[in-house]
Design an enzyme around this catalytic site. Structure first.
Site, PDB file in Angstrom:
ATOM      1  N   GLU A   1      -7.930  -0.220  14.819  1.00  0.00           N
ATOM      2  CA  GLU A   1      -8.432  -1.201  13.856  1.00  0.00           C
ATOM      3  C   GLU A   1      -7.470  -2.369  13.631  1.00  0.00           C
ATOM      4  O   GLU A   1      -6.313  -2.186  13.279  1.00  0.00           O
ATOM      5  CB  GLU A   1      -8.689  -0.501  12.509  1.00  0.00           C
ATOM      6  CG  GLU A   1      -9.127  -1.464  11.428  1.00  0.00           C
ATOM      7  CD  GLU A   1      -9.226  -0.808  10.049  1.00  0.00           C
ATOM      8  OE1 GLU A   1      -9.376   0.427   9.981  1.00  0.00           O
ATOM      9  OE2 GLU A   1      -9.148  -1.532   9.048  1.00  0.00           O
TER      10      GLU A   1
ATOM     11  N   ARG B   1       0.835  -1.205   0.000  1.00  0.00           N
ATOM     12  CA  ARG B   1       0.000   0.000   0.000  1.00  0.00           C
ATOM     13  C   ARG B   1       0.867   1.252   0.000  1.00  0.00           C
ATOM     14  O   ARG B   1       1.860   1.316   0.721  1.00  0.00           O
ATOM     15  CB  ARG B   1      -0.919   0.015   1.227  1.00  0.00           C
ATOM     16  CG  ARG B   1      -1.857  -1.171   1.225  1.00  0.00           C
ATOM     17  CD  ARG B   1      -2.923  -1.083   2.285  1.00  0.00           C
ATOM     18  NE  ARG B   1      -3.767  -2.283   2.212  1.00  0.00           N
ATOM     19  CZ  ARG B   1      -4.794  -2.530   3.015  1.00  0.00           C
ATOM     20  NH1 ARG B   1      -5.116  -1.646   3.955  1.00  0.00           N
ATOM     21  NH2 ARG B   1      -5.497  -3.629   2.882  1.00  0.00           N
TER      22      ARG B   1
ATOM     23  N   SER C   1     -11.322  -5.585   9.417  1.00  0.00           N
ATOM     24  CA  SER C   1     -12.512  -5.010   8.778  1.00  0.00           C
ATOM     25  C   SER C   1     -13.273  -6.130   8.103  1.00  0.00           C
ATOM     26  O   SER C   1     -12.691  -6.886   7.341  1.00  0.00           O
ATOM     27  CB  SER C   1     -12.121  -3.995   7.708  1.00  0.00           C
ATOM     28  OG  SER C   1     -11.846  -2.761   8.281  1.00  0.00           O
TER      29      SER C   1
ATOM     30  N   ARG D   1       1.923   0.797  10.454  1.00  0.00           N
ATOM     31  CA  ARG D   1       1.389   1.206   9.145  1.00  0.00           C
ATOM     32  C   ARG D   1       2.554   1.293   8.175  1.00  0.00           C
ATOM     33  O   ARG D   1       3.359   2.216   8.233  1.00  0.00           O
ATOM     34  CB  ARG D   1       0.699   2.574   9.269  1.00  0.00           C
ATOM     35  CG  ARG D   1       0.007   3.050   7.994  1.00  0.00           C
ATOM     36  CD  ARG D   1      -0.507   4.472   8.131  1.00  0.00           C
ATOM     37  NE  ARG D   1      -1.538   4.590   9.151  1.00  0.00           N
ATOM     38  CZ  ARG D   1      -2.817   4.293   8.968  1.00  0.00           C
ATOM     39  NH1 ARG D   1      -3.223   3.874   7.786  1.00  0.00           N
ATOM     40  NH2 ARG D   1      -3.677   4.421   9.951  1.00  0.00           N
TER      41      ARG D   1
ATOM     42  N   ARG E   1       0.670  -5.553  11.986  1.00  0.00           N
ATOM     43  CA  ARG E   1      -0.125  -4.731  12.890  1.00  0.00           C
ATOM     44  C   ARG E   1      -0.604  -5.558  14.079  1.00  0.00           C
ATOM     45  O   ARG E   1      -0.583  -5.110  15.222  1.00  0.00           O
ATOM     46  CB  ARG E   1      -1.331  -4.107  12.185  1.00  0.00           C
ATOM     47  CG  ARG E   1      -2.121  -3.235  13.163  1.00  0.00           C
ATOM     48  CD  ARG E   1      -3.181  -2.419  12.520  1.00  0.00           C
ATOM     49  NE  ARG E   1      -2.640  -1.441  11.572  1.00  0.00           N
ATOM     50  CZ  ARG E   1      -3.386  -0.499  11.006  1.00  0.00           C
ATOM     51  NH1 ARG E   1      -4.668  -0.410  11.291  1.00  0.00           N
ATOM     52  NH2 ARG E   1      -2.848   0.343  10.156  1.00  0.00           N
TER      53      ARG E   1
END
Length: 434
Positions: free
Chosen positions: A352, A265, A355, A280, A394
RNA sequence: GCCGAGGUGGCCCAGCCUGGCACGGCGCGAGACUGGAAAUCUCGUGAGACUUCGGUCUCACAGGAGUUCAAAUCUCCUCCUCGGCGCCA
């Protein structure tokens, strides 16, 4: 992508749903789509009429030949000769119009489920339930960034040298922990009926488009230069794309896959956010669940995927909360999304980890993933769902924080110990001294 | 990478040489027959636009471009599958 037929036949239903997002640009897009579609249909009718005329002339030529009236043929051919150019011209226009329409259509978000709360951003998310007990420390808990550094579990500096910001060399016990997590996860996933998949991490443009990653999230993904290939931001992309253009059988539903892959990403929109550590980053390993099923089963399946994630995080004894994601934080693909947010003691907040989305027919329409009850029965568009199980790096940060001890070491979660040959992480320095 | 054979509706397949509305089967649906079913027979079976809801029309033969009044069919390019040979972690 929404169904153009639905937009045509029931524009108010779509408009009312889009209005809940309170973003005028989507309503503008809708109006444009309707207008351009009107144009497209007009052109289509004109073109069809021309083709009809051409076909009639063509058939009459055939007939004249048969009847031995060859002398009349040149006149008809002369007339017929005028038509192809007109068709070509109209066709070109119509195709452009269709491209325009579809480009707009791709940017219109999925219809929201009625239970999605309104909110401008993640502040509007609604906690559904919480699980587990937040650990209490008799000392000031360290952040995952500090823990990684003090225990030398990743080399961020050297990664910056080779690759830049937001990269890492994961090291030693944290690598073992990652591998242990993978081992642990696969047993749970198998038991829960998932096929294990290691998918391609480069996929073609149509897969990214079908998944809803393009064009809206173009800035978030890496593209291979001069090739129609993108690095996946999640294995959701190849796993859903896997069944593109296929007709499946309802008996095989739900089709559950667990993908393990590296994810890439750009983190374009995240400048300044979580810049330190491995929380991240531009690449990370992730175990992802996806499921294909029928429309009448997909909401049940949504719960199932989330439950799988819950069982996993419960097995690691990480305190978490379940959050119903609000309109402003939902993105364009999901009709509804639950997040599982893990407790971070150093920040005294939930963040988070997972999801879980029901994308309904938004991805599958574009990718032409259909199903039928059995052979010969009519086809319907399947529903696709996805959920994180764990984004490993994460996830590691959350484990490190919750399992840290006063002496600066980190206990290995019980369920992982059978896969590691150690029960606590004490760091390289201490290991050498011993 | 080289040589060969292929790609036609949900599935199987004919048509290609010799251009003229895509043959047939399986499956599925509706109807007939039946006390009910099986078998049998008839009709239908993809996508799209229009429609006065009776239909009308267009498209679809791996993808694209070309030739032609007209292309599954002829020409060129690309992709994919299978087989053989070669290379390779």
């Amino acid at each position: 992508m929404l169904d153009i037929k639905l937009i045509r036949e029931n524009p108010d239903l779509v408009r009312n749903n889009l209005e809940r997002r309170k973003k005028p640009k989507f309503l503008n897009m809708l109006d444009q789509v309707i207008a351009v579609d009107e144009q497209w249909r007009q052109l289509k009718s004109e073109e069809d009429l021309l083709r009809q005329k051409r076909n009639e002339l063509t058939t009459s030529i055939k007939q004249l030949k048969k009847d031995g009236k060859s002398d009349q043929i040149p006149t008809v051919i002369a007339e017929a000769k005028k038509i192809p150019d007109q068709i070509k011209e109209l066709e070109k226009k119509r195709e452009q119009t269709k491209k325009h329409r579809d480009a707009l259509l791709l940017q219109i978000p999925n219809l929201l489920h009625e239970s999605v709360p309104y909110g401008e951003d993640d502040e509007g998310n609604v906690t559904v339930e919480t699980w587990g007990e937040q650990p209490s420390f008799h000392f000031e808990p360290l952040s995952h960034v500090d823990l990684v550094e003090s225990l030398q579990l990743a080399d961020i500096e050297r990664a910056a040298k080779t690759s830049g910001a937001r990269f890492y060399f994961l090291q030693d016990d944290l690598v073992s922990l990652e591998l242990a997590i993978i081992q642990h996860a696969q047993h749970l996933l198998r038991k829960r009926g998932y096929r294990l998949i290691i998918p391609p991490t480069l996929v073609k443009g149509f897969v990214m488009e079908g998944g809803g990653f393009l064009p809206t999230y173009r800035d978030d993904v890496y593209k291979i230069e001069d090739e129609d290939l993108f690095l996946v931001g999640t294995s959701e992309a190849p796993l859903v794309g896997m069944h593109a253009d296929e007709i499946l059988y309802e008996d095989d539903f739900p089709l559950r896959y667990a993908g393990f892959s590296t994810c890439f990403r750009t983190e374009a929109g995240a400048h300044g956010k979580d810049t330190k550590g491995i929380f991240r980053t531009h690449h990370f390993e992730k175990i992802e669940q996806i499921s294909l099923t029928s429309p009448d089963q997909s909401w049940k399946e949504h719960e199932y995927l989330f439950e799988t994630a819950e069982l996993f995080w419960q097995s690691l004894k990480i305190p978490y909360r379940k959050v119903n994601i609000c309109t402003g934080d939902l993105g364009i693909v999901a009709s509804k999304k639950f997040d599982l947010e893990g407790w971070y003691p150093s920040q005294e907040t939930y963040r988070e980890l997972v999801s879980t989305s029901n994308c309904t027919d938004y991805q599958t329409r574009r990718l032409k993933i259909r199903y039928r009850e059995k052979d010969g029965m009519p086809t319907q568009i399947a529903h696709s769902l996805n959920s994180t199980l764990i984004a490993i790096e994460r996830g590691l940060t959350c484990i490190l924080e919750n399992y840290q001890q006063e002496d600066g070491s980190v206990k290995v979660p019980d369920v992982l110990q059978k896969y590691t040959d150690f029960s606590e992480i004490i760091g390289q320095k201490k290991k050498k001294k011993e």
